[in-house]
Design a protein around this motif. Structure first.
Motif, PDB file in Angstrom:
ATOM      1  N   TYR A 198      13.224  32.767 -12.634  1.00 42.10           N
ATOM      2  CA  TYR A 198      14.498  32.749 -11.890  1.00 42.10           C
ATOM      3  C   TYR A 198      15.487  31.789 -12.548  1.00 42.10           C
ATOM      4  O   TYR A 198      15.757  30.699 -12.034  1.00 42.10           O
ATOM      5  N   PRO A 199      16.060  32.181 -13.708  1.00 41.34           N
ATOM      6  CA  PRO A 199      16.963  31.273 -14.426  1.00 41.34           C
ATOM      7  C   PRO A 199      18.175  30.843 -13.605  1.00 41.34           C
ATOM      8  O   PRO A 199      18.678  29.734 -13.773  1.00 41.34           O
ATOM      9  N   GLU A 200      18.612  31.702 -12.672  1.00 40.92           N
ATOM     10  CA  GLU A 200      19.796  31.342 -11.879  1.00 40.92           C
ATOM     11  C   GLU A 200      19.461  30.211 -10.898  1.00 40.92           C
ATOM     12  O   GLU A 200      20.314  29.364 -10.605  1.00 40.92           O
ATOM     13  N   VAL A 201      18.209  30.179 -10.407  1.00 43.36           N
ATOM     14  CA  VAL A 201      17.801  29.081  -9.516  1.00 43.36           C
ATOM     15  C   VAL A 201      17.691  27.800 -10.344  1.00 43.36           C
ATOM     16  O   VAL A 201      18.150  26.731  -9.922  1.00 43.36           O
ATOM     17  N   LEU A 202      17.119  27.915 -11.536  1.00 45.79           N
ATOM     18  CA  LEU A 202      17.001  26.753 -12.428  1.00 45.79           C
ATOM     19  C   LEU A 202      18.396  26.179 -12.719  1.00 45.79           C
ATOM     20  O   LEU A 202      18.616  24.961 -12.580  1.00 45.79           O
ATOM     21  N   ALA A 203      19.339  27.056 -13.057  1.00 46.08           N
ATOM     22  CA  ALA A 203      20.707  26.592 -13.363  1.00 46.08           C
ATOM     23  C   ALA A 203      21.307  25.884 -12.147  1.00 46.08           C
ATOM     24  O   ALA A 203      21.947  24.826 -12.275  1.00 46.08           O
ATOM     25  N   GLY A 204      21.083  26.444 -10.965  1.00 46.91           N
ATOM     26  CA  GLY A 204      21.629  25.853  -9.733  1.00 46.91           C
ATOM     27  C   GLY A 204      21.048  24.474  -9.470  1.00 46.91           C
ATOM     28  O   GLY A 204      21.776  23.529  -9.121  1.00 46.91           O
ATOM     29  N   LEU A 205      19.755  24.327  -9.667  1.00 52.80           N
ATOM     30  CA  LEU A 205      19.115  23.026  -9.413  1.00 52.80           C
ATOM     31  C   LEU A 205      19.612  21.981 -10.409  1.00 52.80           C
ATOM     32  O   LEU A 205      19.779  20.805 -10.066  1.00 52.80           O
ATOM     33  N   LEU A 206      19.845  22.421 -11.653  1.00 50.58           N
ATOM     34  CA  LEU A 206      20.344  21.485 -12.669  1.00 50.58           C
ATOM     35  C   LEU A 206      21.769  21.041 -12.314  1.00 50.58           C
ATOM     36  O   LEU A 206      22.100  19.860 -12.420  1.00 50.58           O
ATOM     37  N   THR A 207      22.586  21.980 -11.858  1.00 51.16           N
ATOM     38  CA  THR A 207      23.966  21.646 -11.475  1.00 51.16           C
ATOM     39  C   THR A 207      23.971  20.652 -10.315  1.00 51.16           C
ATOM     40  O   THR A 207      24.752  19.693 -10.304  1.00 51.16           O
ATOM     41  N   GLN A 208      23.092  20.889  -9.324  1.00 51.85           N
ATOM     42  CA  GLN A 208      23.094  20.037  -8.128  1.00 51.85           C
ATOM     43  C   GLN A 208      22.403  18.689  -8.383  1.00 51.85           C
ATOM     44  O   GLN A 208      22.441  17.801  -7.557  1.00 51.85           O
ATOM     45  N   LYS A 209      21.683  18.603  -9.534  1.00 50.49           N
ATOM     46  CA  LYS A 209      20.981  17.372  -9.950  1.00 50.49           C
ATOM     47  C   LYS A 209      19.864  16.963  -8.967  1.00 50.49           C
ATOM     48  O   LYS A 209      19.496  15.787  -8.862  1.00 50.49           O
ATOM     49  N   THR A 210      19.360  17.960  -8.233  1.00 51.41           N
ATOM     50  CA  THR A 210      18.266  17.707  -7.282  1.00 51.41           C
ATOM     51  C   THR A 210      16.974  17.414  -8.046  1.00 51.41           C
ATOM     52  O   THR A 210      16.793  17.900  -9.159  1.00 51.41           O
ATOM     53  N   THR A 211      16.071  16.670  -7.428  1.00 53.33           N
ATOM     54  CA  THR A 211      14.714  16.547  -7.981  1.00 53.33           C
ATOM     55  C   THR A 211      13.862  17.590  -7.277  1.00 53.33           C
ATOM     56  O   THR A 211      13.668  17.525  -6.057  1.00 53.33           O
ATOM     57  N   ALA A 212      13.394  18.586  -8.060  1.00 52.73           N
ATOM     58  CA  ALA A 212      12.655  19.699  -7.458  1.00 52.73           C
ATOM     59  C   ALA A 212      11.224  19.721  -7.962  1.00 52.73           C
ATOM     60  O   ALA A 212      10.975  19.674  -9.170  1.00 52.73           O
ATOM     61  N   LEU A 213      10.300  19.763  -7.030  1.00 51.55           N
ATOM     62  CA  LEU A 213       8.868  19.804  -7.363  1.00 51.55           C
ATOM     63  C   LEU A 213       8.327  21.177  -6.979  1.00 51.55           C
ATOM     64  O   LEU A 213       8.573  21.648  -5.862  1.00 51.55           O
ATOM     65  N   ALA A 214       7.601  21.802  -7.914  1.00 51.52           N
ATOM     66  CA  ALA A 214       7.098  23.159  -7.682  1.00 51.52           C
ATOM     67  C   ALA A 214       5.651  23.113  -7.211  1.00 51.52           C
ATOM     68  O   ALA A 214       4.798  22.522  -7.891  1.00 51.52           O
ATOM     69  N   PHE A 215       5.385  23.753  -6.070  1.00 49.69           N
ATOM     70  CA  PHE A 215       3.990  23.842  -5.600  1.00 49.69           C
ATOM     71  C   PHE A 215       3.088  24.391  -6.716  1.00 49.69           C
ATOM     72  O   PHE A 215       1.969  23.930  -6.905  1.00 49.69           O
ATOM     73  N   GLU A 216       3.615  25.426  -7.425  1.00 47.06           N
ATOM     74  CA  GLU A 216       2.726  26.201  -8.301  1.00 47.06           C
ATOM     75  C   GLU A 216       2.328  25.482  -9.582  1.00 47.06           C
ATOM     76  O   GLU A 216       1.449  25.970 -10.298  1.00 47.06           O
ATOM     77  N   THR A 217       2.966  24.334  -9.879  1.00 48.06           N
ATOM     78  CA  THR A 217       2.526  23.618 -11.088  1.00 48.06           C
ATOM     79  C   THR A 217       1.835  22.298 -10.765  1.00 48.06           C
ATOM     80  O   THR A 217       1.390  21.603 -11.680  1.00 48.06           O
ATOM     81  N   LEU A 218       1.746  21.932  -9.497  1.00 51.74           N
ATOM     82  CA  LEU A 218       1.061  20.679  -9.153  1.00 51.74           C
ATOM     83  C   LEU A 218      -0.406  20.809  -9.575  1.00 51.74           C
ATOM     84  O   LEU A 218      -1.109  21.725  -9.135  1.00 51.74           O
TER      85      LEU A 218
END
Ligand SMILES: NC(=O)c1ccc[n+]([C@@H]2O[C@H](COP(=O)([O-])OP(=O)(O)OC[C@H]3O[C@@H](n4cnc5c(N)ncnc54)[C@H](O)[C@@H]3O)[C@@H](O)[C@H]2O)c1
Length: 350
Positions: free
Chosen positions: A99-119
């Motif tokens: 989901y590149p558009e979600v990635l781009a959005g998170l980078l723009t918002q500068k949020t710290t995002a943790l993914a369940f699926e890579t923990l």
């Protein structure tokens, strides 16, 4: 810490990230919980149960997103991304490679995002595993249904009965989703072939399910089997990255009409060449006589079970994040996908 739990907005998604019992444990630890109105209903948890657990029910998404930590199930949609901000934490399934558009959005918002699926804990993915188990089992349930003639399938009863051949299942990936799909297929009496590139994964599978044929992935061997195969399940994973398209168009053409392909790995881009994502409103489409199923939120269809399994798995990590352990906890750090406008997870840098 102020923790927000929104209503999931993906089509026909029924899960909520935490049960009332899990919410109560966070409240007891001194945290303030904001739960969006009706967020638990499809999982069988009403607003009053969350109020009894000590949460505040809030009517609008903006108030939920005023929290310091957002806990949800699926990746945020555009409306939610706009509400995120720097120094806020987001913890959910993200599948950012797909989901590149979600990635781009998170980078723009500068949020710290943790993914369940890579923990990652000792090489395992404990927050992906329960949903993979559910998706693997659901995939078989669906495939069995769509094999029926009245659903355009081959008209095969999977396990057969006396004097009839058994149905043949090919599973790509001997991990959690693949082994659960294989387990259900075996329980139905089918002939089950599981392929993986890892000897270790295949050995673990045969130890648990000795009746399954476990083989190292080989296109030549697949080409031999596919003309007799009724169901193919795609369940491979390269952690955090897009899946390889191991079931090529040429291999798909070897299947007979009425066969079913289910690509569980669609949330990581899919492992079936050319497949399109589907949803629970229209889970299947037919192309050249083959049924294609690629629902990105499979466990969302059994939200009661899925919410209970997910909530139990994530709660210890939510407690650690809320206690401020992110900076010192290597397990939590393995889940960080993006932070302060920068990509952190190595699979997303490729
Ligand atoms: N669609 C959904 O709703 C849903 C729900 C849960 C999980 N999933 C997805 O299911 C997939 C499988 O998850 P899992 O937890 O079972 O993963 P897992 O890590 O337990 O298993 C994946 C297996 O794939 C194998 N593999 C990787 N690349 C391969 C290749 N090129 N050829 C052959 N084998 C290969 C690995 O060796 C591993 O054994 C993931 O993409 C996950 O995101 C989807």
């Amino acid at each position: 810490m102020k923790i927000g739990i929104p209503l999931e907005r993906k089509l026909l998604e029924g899960r909520i990230a935490l049960t009332p019992t899990a919410v109560a444990s966070l409240v007891q630890q001194g945290h303030q919980l904001l739960v969006e109105v009706n967020a638990g209903l499809k999982s069988g948890y009403n607003n009053q149960q969350y109020i009894n657990a000590g949460a505040q029910i809030v009517a609008d998404l903006t108030t939920v997103y005023s929290a310091d930590l957002i806990i949800k199930v699926k990746e945020p949609i555009a409306e939610e991304i706009q509400l995120l901000r720097q120094h806020q934490l987001l913890f959910c399934y993200l599948h950012l490679a797909a989901y590149p558009e979600v990635l781009a959005g998170l980078l723009t918002q500068k949020t710290t995002a943790l993914a369940f699926e890579t923990l990652t804990v000792d090489g395992r993915l404990p927050l992906l595993a329960p949903m993979s188990a559910i998706a693997g089992r659901l995939a078989m349930q669906l495939a069995i249904y769509y094999l029926q003639q009245n659903n355009n399938g081959k008209g095969i009863l999977l396990g057969g009965v006396m004097n009839t051949p058994k149905g043949v299942i090919v599973v790509l990936g001997a991990g959690v989703a693949g082994s659960h799909a294989a387990a259900l297929a075996l329980a139905f009496g089918a002939e089950v072939y599981v392929f993986d590139r890892s000897e270790q994964a295949l050995a673990a599978l045969t130890e648990q399910y000795p009746q399954a044929h476990a083989e190292i992935f080989s296109e030549a061997r697949l080409a031999e089997l596919l003309p007799q195969t009724d169901i193919v399940i795609g369940a491979i994973l390269i952690k955090g990255a897009n899946a390889l398209k191991v079931l090529t168009q040429a291999l798909q053409q070897l299947l007979n009409k009425g066969s079913i392909i289910i690509d569980i790995a669609i949330d990581q881009g899919g492992c079936v060449e050319g497949i399109r994502a589907t949803d629970w409103q229209q889970p299947i489409y037919w192309q050249a006589g083959i049924g294609y199923i690629a629902v990105t939120n499979m466990p969302g269809a059994v939200p009661r079970t899925s919410t209970q399994a997910l909530s139990a798995a994530i709660l210890p990590y939510v407690q650690k994040i809320a206690a401020g352990a992110l900076a010192i906890d290597s397990e939590l750090q393995s889940a960080i996908a993006v932070k302060d406008g920068k990509v952190i997870h190595s699979a997303l840098l490729i």
